[in-house]
Design an enzyme around this catalytic site. Structure first.
Site, PDB file in Angstrom:
ATOM      1  N   ASN A 132       0.672  -1.256  -0.007  1.00 51.72           N
ATOM      2  CA  ASN A 132       0.580  -0.089  -0.211  1.00 51.72           C
ATOM      3  C   ASN A 132       0.631   1.017  -0.143  1.00 51.72           C
ATOM      4  O   ASN A 132       1.979   1.263   0.653  1.00 51.72           O
ATOM      5  CB  ASN A 132      -0.981   0.091   1.417  1.00 51.72           C
ATOM      6  CG  ASN A 132      -2.235   1.196   1.063  1.00 51.72           C
ATOM      7  OD1 ASN A 132      -2.545   1.772   0.335  1.00 51.72           O
ATOM      8  ND2 ASN A 132      -1.935   2.034   2.270  1.00 51.72           N
ATOM      9  N   GLU A 195      -1.921   1.839  -6.518  1.00 51.14           N
ATOM     10  CA  GLU A 195      -1.010   2.727  -6.397  1.00 51.14           C
ATOM     11  C   GLU A 195      -0.391   3.563  -7.313  1.00 51.14           C
ATOM     12  O   GLU A 195      -0.562   4.467  -8.262  1.00 51.14           O
ATOM     13  CB  GLU A 195      -0.816   3.555  -5.150  1.00 51.14           C
ATOM     14  CG  GLU A 195      -1.906   4.000  -3.949  1.00 51.14           C
ATOM     15  CD  GLU A 195      -1.900   2.620  -3.452  1.00 51.14           C
ATOM     16  OE1 GLU A 195      -3.183   2.131  -2.355  1.00 51.14           O
ATOM     17  OE2 GLU A 195      -1.613   1.464  -3.420  1.00 51.14           O
ATOM     18  N   ASP A 242      -6.061  20.167  11.002  1.00 52.57           N
ATOM     19  CA  ASP A 242      -6.931  19.164   9.700  1.00 52.57           C
ATOM     20  C   ASP A 242      -8.307  20.171   9.043  1.00 52.57           C
ATOM     21  O   ASP A 242      -6.973  21.341   8.762  1.00 52.57           O
ATOM     22  CB  ASP A 242      -7.765  18.109  10.049  1.00 52.57           C
ATOM     23  CG  ASP A 242      -7.065  16.264   9.244  1.00 52.57           C
ATOM     24  OD1 ASP A 242      -7.344  17.072   7.679  1.00 52.57           O
ATOM     25  OD2 ASP A 242      -7.442  15.628   9.656  1.00 52.57           O
TER      26      ASP A 242
END
Length: 419
Positions: A132, A195, A242
């Site tokens: 990943n 990816e 964030d």
């Protein structure tokens, strides 16, 4: 990445900051004030780029399409490009066995930040044949340790959970300053391990990987941090700002031990400003093709944008070619189903510029009748990033059908001047 920076420079898009600046607050403050890429030549003696993909113009340049065609391109690309493993890399020009994360221009961005944060690090992990690659915020704990925010149930979290269940360390390599297409692809929801294949398809050329000493295969980049995630050790991570520009909560998170650093000569560190334009676009744009494809199943969709005012995550404007009454509401429901963090959706006609907030507001002002065109959906799953969300993750969603009534289309025709 260097080639892309020079491409932007040739178009007058890069701002160079050549005087010395501090990693703590000063460099981020400068990047916040400047729209577009900022290349710092002296952050305590090191180079760093911020706002690399800070506007849709940079994204368009990267993909080689007009800015209003980005989503059409992304919605058509499949994660089936070619990935090849090569024996070496320019990333290995310098290999530091004595690890010191403070030698990199890792920054502190806001007053209450938990520490210095790596914000554009692609964490590549491999375990039992599964790979990943995804970006995680990484808080510096010391010369050779990081705290990683692993969000459940995303793939790095699941790989770490699987390894920890067997008391195994999870091998990782943190990639900083890769080809921006690869960095972008690592933010996109694709099948596990795809990816780099997606990046190859986007760039129209193979992605080359080389093997780190811990067995993890990574793309060429400016900097690579090799290490492993501890199966047991956890520390408080945060606070961190964030996408909403507010502080996320502090949580116990796993620790990454860094065992080796590789980098180019005179490397360019890539930093993403939290809640800045690059952060918003990297979070939001990968969801736009997903929304586009979902709406295309229910009506003719022309374009989709997750707006910057909505943190590129919570608000969407959808442009459709309306065929029948009800298409607008079907588009709203499809959008909510495809991106569960969406909070508000506005659907407009083809004559509305979805990138112009004033034009969207015009559509709401002239084409919406509240009791007929506004959908309110209470007690549904929302985003954990929404400060107004309930503790259990639920929220109230609103959909606004700002499309013309087909039978009365002439009443909504916008006046034009002849050439």
């Amino acid at each position: 990445m260097r080639e892309f920076i020079e491409q932007l420079r040739s178009n007058g898009k890069v701002t160079d900051i050549r005087h010395g600046v501090s990693r703590e607050f000063e460099a981020p403050r400068i990047a916040k004030k400047i729209q577009g890429p900022v290349l710092f030549h002296d952050i305590e003696g090191k180079k760093a780029i911020m706002n690399l993909l800070g506007t849709r113009d940079e994204l368009a340049a990267m993909f080689g399409v007009p800015r209003d065609k980005i989503i059409q391109k992304l919605s058509e690309v499949q994660p089936d490009g070619e990935v090849v493993v090569v024996p070496g890399s320019p990333t290995m020009e310098i290999v530091d066995e004595e690890v010191d994360l403070y030698s990199l221009p890792i920054m502190k961005h806001f007053a209450k930040d938990g520490g210095l944060y790596i914000t554009a690090g692609i964490v590549v992990s491999e375990y039992e044949g599964t790979m990943n690659a995804s970006i995680h915020r990484l808080m510096v704990l010391g010369k050779d340790k990081l705290a990683a925010r692993l969000v459940p149930p995303r793939h790095t979290y699941l790989l770490h959970k699987k390894a920890a269940s067997k008391a195994d360390e999870l091998p990782v390599a943190i990639v900083i300053g890769a080809d921006p297409v690869i960095t972008f692809a690592s933010t996109t929801r694709v099948p596990t391990g795809k990816e780099f294949h997606y990046a190859a398809a986007l760039r129209g050329a193979p992605v080359e990987l080389f093997t780190c000493s811990n067995g993890v295969k990574v793309p060429h980049a400016e900097i690579i941090l090799e290490g492993h995630i501890d199966p047991v050790e956890r520390v408080p991570e945060g606070p961190f700002v964030d996408i909403t520009g507010t502080y996320d909560e502090i949580r116990p998170e796993p620790v990454i031990h860094i065992t080796r650093i590789m980098h180019r000569k005179d490397p360019i560190y890539h930093g993403i400003l939290p809640a800045g334009p690059e952060h918003l676009l990297m979070m939001g744009v990968p969801y736009e093709p997903k929304i586009f494809r979902a709406i295309s199943e229910v009506t003719t969709v022309k374009n989709v944008v997750l707006t910057e005012g909505g943190c590129c995550y919570l608000h969407a404007v959808v442009q459709i070619e309306k065929q029948t009454e009800g298409d607008g509401k079907n588009a709203i429901m499809a959008a909510f189903a495809s991106h569960t963090s969406l909070k508000h959706v506005v659907v407009v006609d083809e004559d509305i510029d979805i990138f112009d907030p004033q034009d969207v507001e015009f559509a709401i002002a002239t084409r919406v009748k509240g009791d007929m065109d506004v959908m309110i959906i209470p007690n549904v799953r929302g985003s954990s990033l929404d400060p107004r969300g309930a503790p259990d993750g639920t929220t109230t969603k609103i959909g606004i059908d700002a499309t013309k009534v087909l039978k009365q289309a002439e009443m909504f025709e916008r006046a034009k001047m002849p050439e």
